[in-house]
Every structure is written in C-alpha cells, then in structure tokens.
Design an enzyme around this catalytic site. Structure first.
Site, PDB file in Angstrom:
ATOM      1  N   GLU A  43       0.810  -1.622   0.074  1.00 31.68           N
ATOM      2  CA  GLU A  43      -0.093  -0.095  -0.780  1.00 31.68           C
ATOM      3  C   GLU A  43       0.508   0.713   0.139  1.00 31.68           C
ATOM      4  O   GLU A  43       2.090   1.112   0.481  1.00 31.68           O
ATOM      5  CB  GLU A  43      -0.810   0.109   1.165  1.00 31.68           C
ATOM      6  N   CYS A  84       3.245   8.344   1.320  1.00 30.93           N
ATOM      7  CA  CYS A  84       3.826   7.253   2.910  1.00 30.93           C
ATOM      8  C   CYS A  84       3.643   6.288   1.955  1.00 30.93           C
ATOM      9  O   CYS A  84       2.814   4.994   1.592  1.00 30.93           O
ATOM     10  CB  CYS A  84       2.896   7.293   4.233  1.00 30.93           C
ATOM     11  N   CYS A 126       4.103  -7.997   7.596  1.00 32.73           N
ATOM     12  CA  CYS A 126       5.323  -7.606   8.792  1.00 32.73           C
ATOM     13  C   CYS A 126       5.606  -8.461   9.380  1.00 32.73           C
ATOM     14  O   CYS A 126       4.907  -9.583   9.115  1.00 32.73           O
ATOM     15  CB  CYS A 126       4.783  -6.241   9.673  1.00 32.73           C
ATOM     16  N   CYS A 182       2.520  -5.777  15.952  1.00 31.26           N
ATOM     17  CA  CYS A 182       2.213  -5.671  16.926  1.00 31.26           C
ATOM     18  C   CYS A 182       0.361  -5.796  16.799  1.00 31.26           C
ATOM     19  O   CYS A 182      -0.045  -6.152  16.502  1.00 31.26           O
ATOM     20  CB  CYS A 182       2.381  -3.845  16.400  1.00 31.26           C
ATOM     21  N   CYS A 227      -2.293  -3.371  14.907  1.00 27.45           N
ATOM     22  CA  CYS A 227      -1.574  -2.947  13.614  1.00 27.45           C
ATOM     23  C   CYS A 227      -2.112  -4.677  12.363  1.00 27.45           C
ATOM     24  O   CYS A 227      -2.353  -5.519  12.651  1.00 27.45           O
ATOM     25  CB  CYS A 227       0.138  -3.443  13.435  1.00 27.45           C
ATOM     26  N   SER A 242      10.068   5.335  10.312  1.00 20.18           N
ATOM     27  CA  SER A 242       9.043   5.072  11.063  1.00 20.18           C
ATOM     28  C   SER A 242      10.122   3.430  11.473  1.00 20.18           C
ATOM     29  O   SER A 242       9.466   2.799  10.822  1.00 20.18           O
ATOM     30  CB  SER A 242       8.128   5.407  11.535  1.00 20.18           C
ATOM     31  N   SER A 282       7.977   4.294  17.686  1.00 20.01           N
ATOM     32  CA  SER A 282       6.620   3.523  17.872  1.00 20.01           C
ATOM     33  C   SER A 282       6.550   2.649  19.101  1.00 20.01           C
ATOM     34  O   SER A 282       7.106   1.750  19.594  1.00 20.01           O
ATOM     35  CB  SER A 282       6.131   2.094  16.428  1.00 20.01           C
ATOM     36  N   LEU A 283       6.110   4.116  20.183  1.00 18.58           N
ATOM     37  CA  LEU A 283       7.108   3.754  21.736  1.00 18.58           C
ATOM     38  C   LEU A 283       5.357   2.806  22.200  1.00 18.58           C
ATOM     39  O   LEU A 283       5.367   1.866  22.784  1.00 18.58           O
ATOM     40  CB  LEU A 283       7.000   4.976  22.136  1.00 18.58           C
ATOM     41  N   ASN A 312      -7.284   3.533  14.780  1.00 16.42           N
ATOM     42  CA  ASN A 312      -7.834   3.208  13.295  1.00 16.42           C
ATOM     43  C   ASN A 312      -8.236   1.467  13.648  1.00 16.42           C
ATOM     44  O   ASN A 312      -6.995   0.433  13.837  1.00 16.42           O
ATOM     45  CB  ASN A 312      -7.069   3.676  12.353  1.00 16.42           C
ATOM     46  N   CYS A 336      -2.792   2.152   7.466  1.00 20.36           N
ATOM     47  CA  CYS A 336      -1.393   0.538   7.285  1.00 20.36           C
ATOM     48  C   CYS A 336      -1.732  -0.866   7.629  1.00 20.36           C
ATOM     49  O   CYS A 336      -2.571  -1.036   7.976  1.00 20.36           O
ATOM     50  CB  CYS A 336      -0.288   0.933   7.537  1.00 20.36           C
TER      51      CYS A 336
HETATM   52  N1  SAH Z   1       7.251  -0.868  11.367  1.00 23.20           N
HETATM   53  C1  SAH Z   1       6.899   0.782  11.302  1.00 23.20           C
HETATM   54  C2  SAH Z   1       6.529   1.815  10.603  1.00 23.20           C
HETATM   55  C3  SAH Z   1       4.757   0.916   9.930  1.00 23.20           C
HETATM   56  S1  SAH Z   1       3.399   1.668  10.874  1.00 23.20           S
HETATM   57  C4  SAH Z   1       6.718   0.973  12.998  1.00 23.20           C
HETATM   58  O1  SAH Z   1       6.140   0.062  13.553  1.00 23.20           O
HETATM   59  O2  SAH Z   1       7.286   2.508  13.242  1.00 23.20           O
HETATM   60  C5  SAH Z   1       3.715   3.270  11.060  1.00 23.20           C
HETATM   61  C6  SAH Z   1       2.976   4.094  12.580  1.00 23.20           C
HETATM   62  O3  SAH Z   1       1.345   3.185  12.275  1.00 23.20           O
HETATM   63  C7  SAH Z   1       3.438   2.785  13.627  1.00 23.20           C
HETATM   64  O4  SAH Z   1       3.963   3.528  14.683  1.00 23.20           O
HETATM   65  C8  SAH Z   1       2.242   2.192  13.849  1.00 23.20           C
HETATM   66  O5  SAH Z   1       2.991   1.299  14.924  1.00 23.20           O
HETATM   67  C9  SAH Z   1       1.309   2.296  14.081  1.00 23.20           C
HETATM   68  N2  SAH Z   1       0.338   1.598  13.233  1.00 23.20           N
HETATM   69  C10 SAH Z   1      -0.256   0.536  12.700  1.00 23.20           C
HETATM   70  N3  SAH Z   1      -1.232   0.151  13.054  1.00 23.20           N
HETATM   71  C11 SAH Z   1      -2.137   1.175  13.569  1.00 23.20           C
HETATM   72  C12 SAH Z   1      -3.233   1.373  13.489  1.00 23.20           C
HETATM   73  N4  SAH Z   1      -4.761   0.078  13.514  1.00 23.20           N
HETATM   74  N5  SAH Z   1      -4.065   2.945  14.111  1.00 23.20           N
HETATM   75  C13 SAH Z   1      -3.936   3.183  14.671  1.00 23.20           C
HETATM   76  N6  SAH Z   1      -1.894   3.564  13.999  1.00 23.20           N
HETATM   77  C14 SAH Z   1      -1.368   2.534  13.534  1.00 23.20           C
END
Ligand code: SAH
Length: 368
Positions: free
Chosen positions: A96, A109, A116, A120, A123, A202, A224-225, A301, A344
């Site tokens: 995407e 983006c 992946c 997480c 995600c 990121s 991504s904390l 999201n 994403c």
């Molecule tokens: N792998 C990388 C980049 C990809 S995601 C990372 O972890 O940073 C980009 C951002 O979107 C990250 O901060 C991720 O945690 C966040 N993200 C993933 N799924 C999400 C969701 N459903 N709602 C909001 N943010 C989300």
C-alpha cells in the site's frame, strides 16, 4: 524458452551503482547522472526519449536495462483529498501507498516490506504475516509512481510530494540495505534531492539498526513507542522483549546526539483503556526525561476482528494536555482517509480477505 539475461531495473541502482553499471557498459560514469535526471527529474521511462544519449547507447540500454514500476491495482481517492493505492509488486504480492495532502506539504507514505514479521497487536499489517522484503526499485518506485500519478512538474519546488514517510507496510529497519539505497535516491540531487528532514523512517525499535542508520543517513526518526513501561510494550510491540524501552531510548538519544535542535518523534497509538490513562501519560513523561522528543498521538484506526477501540476524544485530549503541560511537544494526528481504510495494512487486508472469501465461496460451491 528465451535464454536472454534478465534486464537490470535501473530503479534498483543508487548513483554509485548506476555509475558502475555504465562503466561496465564501457561508458563514462557521468551517464549515470544524465539517466537519473531523466528518470527522477523528468519522470521519463522510455530510453528513446533520453535525447542527450547517443543512439547506440539508447539501443544497448533497451537491450540490457528497464525502468519498471510497481503496478496500480486499486486507486482510492478519499473525500478529504487523501489518496490510497494498492500496488502489485509481483504476481502474488501487493503493498500500500498513501498520499496525504496538507496546506503546506504533501506526504507520501510508503511500504518497505510485503506484510510484517513483528506482530504488533493493534496493527492490521501484522495479521497478514510476513511475505517478503521489497527491493530498492519497489521502494523508490513508489515515489516515482506517486509523482507520476500526482503530476510531476519540471520545477521541484512545485512538486506535490514534499515529504516521504516509511509508515506503510513493514518494518523498514528489518530491510536495511534496500531501504538505505532508496533513501540515497530520495536525497540525491540527481534523483529527488529531498532534505533529510523531510524523509522520516518509522521503526518499532530495532535498536542496532537505529545506530547503523545514523552512520549512513540521519533522516528524521520516528519510533513506535505506544507504551510507557516494558510490561505493556512487551505485549503491544513484541520486539520490545528483545530491545526493551531503556535500550531503545538510549539509541534514540545517540541518534540525535550532537544536533541540539533535532528530536525523535515518538508515535503513540491511543487504545481505549489500554495505554491512555493519566497515569500512562505521567509515566511517559518520566521515561522521556532527557530524551529530545516530540510526541505524536495517533487515534487507533480499527480493523475487522480487532478487540481494541480508539480512545475517546476526551481521553486523547486529557492525555495530550498532561504531556503539553510538561512542555513535551505533542500533536494529535488527524485521522485522514477514514472512508478508504487509509491506515496501514487495511486495504491490502481487505483485498486478501476478499480473495479468501471467494476461495471459501468457491470451496462451498464445489462441494458435492
Ligand atoms: N513498522 C514501522 C512502520 C509502520 S507503521 C513502525 O512500527 O513504526 C506506522 C505507524 O502506524 C506505527 O507507529 C504503527 O505503530 C502505527 N499503526 C499501526 N497500526 C495502527 C492502527 N491500526 N491504528 C493507528 N496506528 C497504527
């Protein structure tokens, strides 16, 4: 079957590789800059249109090279101007890409992997599992393609894409070399000539790779904390079990060391009842003491089959106010492209789902 050698996709080559490519063809190295300008400044992918190359060079390029972009499978404009594309990178894999226009900038983006491997829990890309790394051409090709889809003006100052963020599918630091070469091209004057501040990588926190990145390109870093303590982060961002918060924050400090005005952006997804209480906000302030930081609060999201909910606006505001009162620069990210599943992994997820659904339907139909 043809035994012709595979053509080199020139989008796979950074400037150094391109120079080596032309030297190997028996050409002068400066041809690299000429061809790069055609590709990246003028958006040309037809060797015959590269008028400052000799006819014989154009012919030999046609035989040995190509400029091949990912293909658009779905193009979804949103009410708010956000545009999302699903791009096919080979016969079975798609990724995407999202463009988010704002008054003073346009952010693209992009994805770095198909799927992946990091799991997480909040995600939707994670749910699809990991398929493969993208190559350089598939990463920089997203930027070339988006410029073409949005219209690439001759004057770089008028380009719609002013910023690129690695916030699509995948963990960029687990696909290090191709990501770095794609960044080479984003920054190279012969390609996109972007400032390193306008390219943001990121990461979920691959600590050794953060240090390696700093050695090659100290582009803007987002981390991504999502949690202020290891217990919760171990659960939400499982790579934390390998690289816990204290180590991650030390790497972040090293990343901006020697640049007094630089900060690391910390992303924090707002999950109702999970990580969004005032106690979490205060704990965050405590761990970020001494780290040059900016906070980015991201409304969660939702996607199908998730058990999480986005925090209410009230909880997000209260969280933000606690951070701001302590002088931590905090921005709540606007939700954009809600109507097109711009978060994403969501579009690819839907397509995969649909395929599976039709597979299931087919199976049902075929049953005796
Ligand atoms: N792998 C990388 C980049 C990809 S995601 C990372 O972890 O940073 C980009 C951002 O979107 C990250 O901060 C991720 O945690 C966040 N993200 C993933 N799924 C999400 C969701 N459903 N709602 C909001 N943010 C989300």
């Amino acid at each position: 079957m043809s035994d012709a050698p595979l053509k080199t996709n020139l989008l796979d080559l950074n400037k150094q590789d391109m120079e080596a490519f032309f030297t190997q063809l028996g050409e002068k190295a400066f041809r690299a800059s000429q061809v790069m300008k055609w590709i990246y400044h003028h958006g040309v992918d037809d060797f015959d249109a590269m008028l400052n190359l000799s006819k014989s060079l154009r012919t030999s390029l046609k035989e040995s090279a190509e400029i091949r972009l990912p293909e658009v499978v779905v193009d979804q404009p949103s009410q708010d101007g956000t545009r999302k594309w699903l791009l096919r990178v080979d016969s079975v894999n798609s990724v995407e890409m999202v463009f988010i226009p704002e008054t003073d900038r346009g952010t693209l983006c992009i994805s770095s992997q198909v799927g992946c491997s990091l799991n997480c829990t909040f995600c939707s890309t994670a749910q699809q599992g990991f398929n493969r790394n993208l190559g350089v051409a598939e990463i920089i090709g997203q930027v070339v393609l988006a410029n073409r889809l949005l219209g690439l003006p001759e004057n770089p100052a008028k380009r719609k894409i002013t910023n690129v963020v690695f916030m699509g599918m995948g963990e960029p630091l687990l696909n290090f070399d191709p990501v770095v070469k794609a960044i080479d091209l984003m920054l190279d004057d012969m390609a996109f000539g972007m400032s390193k501040r306008r390219v943001t990588l990121s990461t979920s926190g691959v600590v050794p790779a953060i240090d390696r990145l700093r050695e090659v390109h100290d582009v803007s870093l987002a981390v991504s904390l999502h949690a202020p303590d290891d217990k919760l982060r171990d659960e939400l961002v499982p790579i934390n079990q390998k690289y816990p918060i204290a180590e991650l924050l030390e790497a972040c400090k090293r990343y901006v060391e020697g640049h007094p005005r630089r900060r690391v952006t910390f992303e924090y997804v707002m999950l109702e009842g999970i990580n969004d209480t005032p106690a979490h906000a205060r704990a965050l302030l405590k761990i970020l003491r001494g780290v040059p930081a900016k906070m980015n609060l991201i409304p969660f999201n939702p996607f199908p089959n998730t058990s999480y909910q986005c925090s209410s606006q009230e909880r997000i505001d209260r969280f933000r106010d606690i951070l701001m009162k302590a002088n931590l620069i905090t921005v709540t990210r606007k939700t954009r492209g809600d109507d097109i599943d711009a978060a994403c992994g969501q579009l690819a997820g839907k397509i995969t789902d649909r395929t599976r659904r039709s597979e299931r339907a087919a199976a049902v139909i075929q049953m005796p």
